[in-house]
Every structure is written in C-alpha cells, then in structure tokens.
Design an enzyme around this catalytic site. Structure first.
Site, mmCIF file in Angstrom:
data_model
loop_
_atom_site.group_PDB
_atom_site.id
_atom_site.type_symbol
_atom_site.label_atom_id
_atom_site.label_comp_id
_atom_site.label_asym_id
_atom_site.label_seq_id
_atom_site.Cartn_x
_atom_site.Cartn_y
_atom_site.Cartn_z
ATOM 1 N NE ARG A 279 -6.446 1.543 -0.063
ATOM 2 C CZ ARG A 279 -6.635 2.308 0.985
ATOM 3 N NH1 ARG A 279 -5.676 2.448 1.863
ATOM 4 N NH2 ARG A 279 -7.771 2.906 1.167
ATOM 5 C CG HIS B 183 -13.020 4.501 2.894
ATOM 6 N ND1 HIS B 183 -13.696 5.676 3.090
ATOM 7 C CD2 HIS B 183 -11.755 4.728 3.297
ATOM 8 C CE1 HIS B 183 -12.874 6.585 3.596
ATOM 9 N NE2 HIS B 183 -11.677 6.035 3.730
ATOM 10 N NE ARG C 191 -10.311 13.124 3.736
ATOM 11 C CZ ARG C 191 -10.314 11.824 3.428
ATOM 12 N NH1 ARG C 191 -10.968 11.395 2.382
ATOM 13 N NH2 ARG C 191 -9.652 10.960 4.177
ATOM 14 C CG ASN D 34 -1.956 0.990 1.284
ATOM 15 O OD1 ASN D 34 -1.930 1.931 0.484
ATOM 16 N ND2 ASN D 34 -2.900 0.833 2.182
ATOM 17 C CD GLU E 109 -8.491 -0.301 4.051
ATOM 18 O OE1 GLU E 109 -7.519 0.000 4.773
ATOM 19 O OE2 GLU E 109 -9.232 0.548 3.527
#
Ligand code: AMP
Length: 402
Positions: free
Chosen positions: A89, A178, A239, A6, A383
């Site tokens: 990823r 996600h 965010r 990743n 993940e």
C-alpha cells in the site's frame, strides 16, 4: 500465495492469501518498531500469538514477519518460494501513478520522487518495497496507491481556484485518499445489489480515524473530500477538516504561532479531539455526550452536520443518488452515527430502517427503509483484499503479456 504489506512509520501490517483469495492464511501487526515496547500479534491456523520482540528497525520487523510465516509452529508456509506476488500500500502516488504498477527498477526511481508527497508515510512504504525485494527476491512487487482511484476526478473537481500556474507547474490539486477502501466498498455495493457498477451513483462514507466522503459515479471517483493533504473535508479524529485559510494568517501574524505549530495543530490537535478536549475516539465521544458533556455533543453535531452537507453536495454534483455506503470503524460499527446522518436526508430520498440499522453487519448490509428511493448499505472495508486483488489482476496481465 499473495502477501500484502502495509508499512507505516513505526508499524507493519501483513496478510497472506492463497492465490485465489478464498481465505486469509495468516495475518499480523507489528507495532512500535524501534521503541522499547515493540509488539507483534500474529494469527494463523486459528491460533493467535502475541510477541514482544526487540525490533531495532524496519529490517528487523520484516525479518520477524518472514520468520513468523515460515515458523514450524505458527507459520503457514515451508519456504518463501510459495509467495508468488507481494502487494504494497502506497499512500500517495501524486499525478505520476494513476493505477497500480509492478515495481521494477525504473518504477522504484519514480516512487522515490513521490516520497515528499506524503513524508510521514511514503518513505516507510518505499523502504518496505526495498526490503521485500531483498528478502523475497523471486516474487514480483505491486504498488497500490491510495490516491490512484481519485485520478478520475474531473478538472473542475480537482483544480483549486488558485493562480493556474501553481496547479500546472507545481502539481497542486485535490488528490484524495482512502481510494483503496472506496474502490473496494463501491465494488462490493454493486455486487450486493446485483447491479452493474456503471449504472450507479454512490456516495461512500469512509468514517474511521481518517474520514473520506467520496462521490463514485459509474465506478469512478468524481469528487472526494480530502484534498492536497489529508486534513480537509470532515473533522476527523485529530485532523481539523475544512476551515477558512484566513485563520492560518491570523494565527501566524496576530497570535505569533509558527507555521510548524499551525501544521501540527491541524493534523494532530484538532477534529474530534480539538472540539471535545477529551479524545479522538468516537466511542469515548459518544459515551461522554450521552452523559451530558456539551463539548462532546458539539463534536458529534459538527461531525454529523458536515457529513450530511457533503452527501447533499455530492448528490447534487452527480445529479442524483442511488446508493449511500457506510464503511470503516465508525461507519461499520456506530448505528447511532449512521442514524444521525441519515435522519435529515429525506429530501434526497435517504431513509433507513432503524431496527435493521441496529443489527447491520456483513450478513445484513442493507439498512434501507421501505419507502426510501436511495439504498443505504453498511459494508466492511478490506483494503488488504483490494490490494491482493490488484496483485492478482496485474500478475495475470503480466503473464499474458509475457
Ligand atoms: P478506523 O480508523 O477505521 O480503525 O476507525 C477508528 C474509529 O472507529 C475510532 O474513532 C473508533 O472510536 C471508531 N469505532 C470503532 N468501533 C466503534 C463503535 N462500536 N462505535 C463507535 N465508533 C467506533
């Protein structure tokens, strides 16, 4: 063995699994690549080491990862020949990639064309695939996309009500993110309940520094809170979440902000940080709110309220709800946030057992109250394991086709 990678713009996370994924053989995180204070933590054979290497660039980080794994003291493999598949990823696959792929030269070209979709993330991931192909040439590389799971969104959910040509000619649509996490936890939820995923309507709350609320019906994503970019929906660490686009015009035209400043504000100065004025870290917000900080209380109220509204909207979109799942840093670890979200969702049949909620974990995922009609679960996301599963699936498909 299967290696997952990743790559961020200045970080590299890796895990090594045996091919049946029964264990994690080694894992590591290299951070602040190219900076003077680069660091690496590596864990294998029950030992943890911390290194402070001198890393000029992503290539030196890759070389460090490779040498950590084959090191006679902290490594787990004698040579890289043991790596039979590598999973990467990719944050954004656009409409080009609707599922994971084995990366050959053609795919590499198609991937490069998607780099602009996530300028902070995709170029680093693509460079990572290039490096893996050079340094570990015998192992096939598989790209797994965070957006792919949401490619099943129906047109009514992914199309913005803008002039239609913008959607058709310029690829403007809700992509969602996600997806690797949401796919993983929705599968685990079905396993925990011993029910076919095809029969279940779920809302997955991925509550981390980034937040996605996802409606998953029959194992397919049917609506999701993040959109074309990664700041819509729920207020996140830094965010903003949803706000009226008229504010952008006002900021630019009346307050004289540049469009770059507005973009930076939406991604890095808003959300929990912007509201609280203190931190993007939920633990700090919770602690300060309980000590009477009114702005932190407002940040919490706003976070919880927008999640609750979205769960209600998705229950309506799916015409009912069977399972609510909490995952990621906040979803897995904060009993307070779970409790606050669920406390006013009785209208949907959601209720949790407060005592179980306090001690929920991998061994005790089901926090549902006795009289609830919706099952509420806490499921740790993984993940990397989802990426490794995709590598296994694609490689066995590849082998049986060959
Ligand atoms: P992630 O992006 O999944 O690593 O999640 C990061 C977020 O999880 C940060 O806002 C952390 O403050 C939050 N988090 C981690 N542990 C806890 C905890 N015990 N209670 C509340 N929030 C937590």
């Amino acid at each position: 063995m299967i290696l997952t990678i990743n790559c961020g713009s200045s970080s590299l996370k890796y895990k090594l699994y045996p091919s049946d994924l029964s264990d994690v053989l080694a894992q590591g995180l290299i951070e602040r690549i190219s900076a003077a204070n680069a660091s690496c933590s590596h864990e294998a054979r029950g030992q943890k080491v911390r290194l402070t290497p001198n890393l000029l660039d992503q290539l030196s980080a890759f070389e460090l990862m490779v040498s950590n794994r084959t090191d006679p003291e902290i490594g787990v493999i004698a040579s890289l020949e043991a790596v039979t598949g590598i999973g990467h990823r990719l944050v954004h696959g656009g409409t080009e990639f609707t599922g994971s792929i084995v990366v050959g030269n053609d795919a590499m070209e198609r991937l490069r064309k998607c780099a602009w979709l996530a300028p902070l993330h995709n170029p680093a991931c693509i460079a990572g695939i290039d490096l893996a192909r050079d340094l570990i040439p015998n192992a096939p590389n598989v790209a797994v996309f965070d957006t792919a799971f949401h490619q099943t969104l129906p047109a009514k959910a992914h199309t913005y009500a803008l002039p239609y040509e913008l959607c058709t000619d310029h690829g403007i649509r809700r992509f969602g993110f996600h997806g690797i996490s949401c796919q993983f936890v929705s599968r685990v939820a079905a396993q925990v309940l011993s029910r076919p995923i095809e029969d279940l309507s779920m809302v997955v709350c991925h509550l981390g520094n980034g937040v996605t609320i996802d409606a998953v019906q029959g194992g397919r994503s049917v609506d999701t809170s993040l959109g074309f970019g990664t700041f819509s929906g729920i207020p996140m660490g830094t965010r903003s979440g949803d706000f009226d686009p008229a504010i952008v015009f006002h900021l630019v035209k009346t307050l004289g902000m540049s469009i770059e400043d507005v973009e930076k504000m939406c991604y890095t100065q808003s959300g929990l940080l912007g509201l609280s004025g203190l931190s993007n870290d939920m633990r700090e917000i919770l602690a300060a709110a309980s000590n009477g900080d009114t702005r932190c209380s407002l940040a919490l109220d706003s976070f919880v309220y927008s999640i609750r509204k979205t769960i209600g909207a998705y229950a309506a979109a799916m015409n009912g709800l069977d399972v609510l799942v909490f995952t990621a840093g906040i979803g897995e670890n904060s009993a307070t946030i779970r409790s606050r979200i669920c406390s006013r969702l009785g209208v949907l049949g959601i209720a949790i057992d407060e005592r179980t909620n306090e001690i929920a974990g991998p061994e005790l995922p089901n926090i549902t109250a006795a009289d609830a009609s919706v099952t509420t679960l806490v499921i740790p996301t993984d993940e990397e394991r989802m990426i490794a599963t995709e590598v296994r699936t694609l490689m066995s498909r590849h082998q049986s086709a060959a």
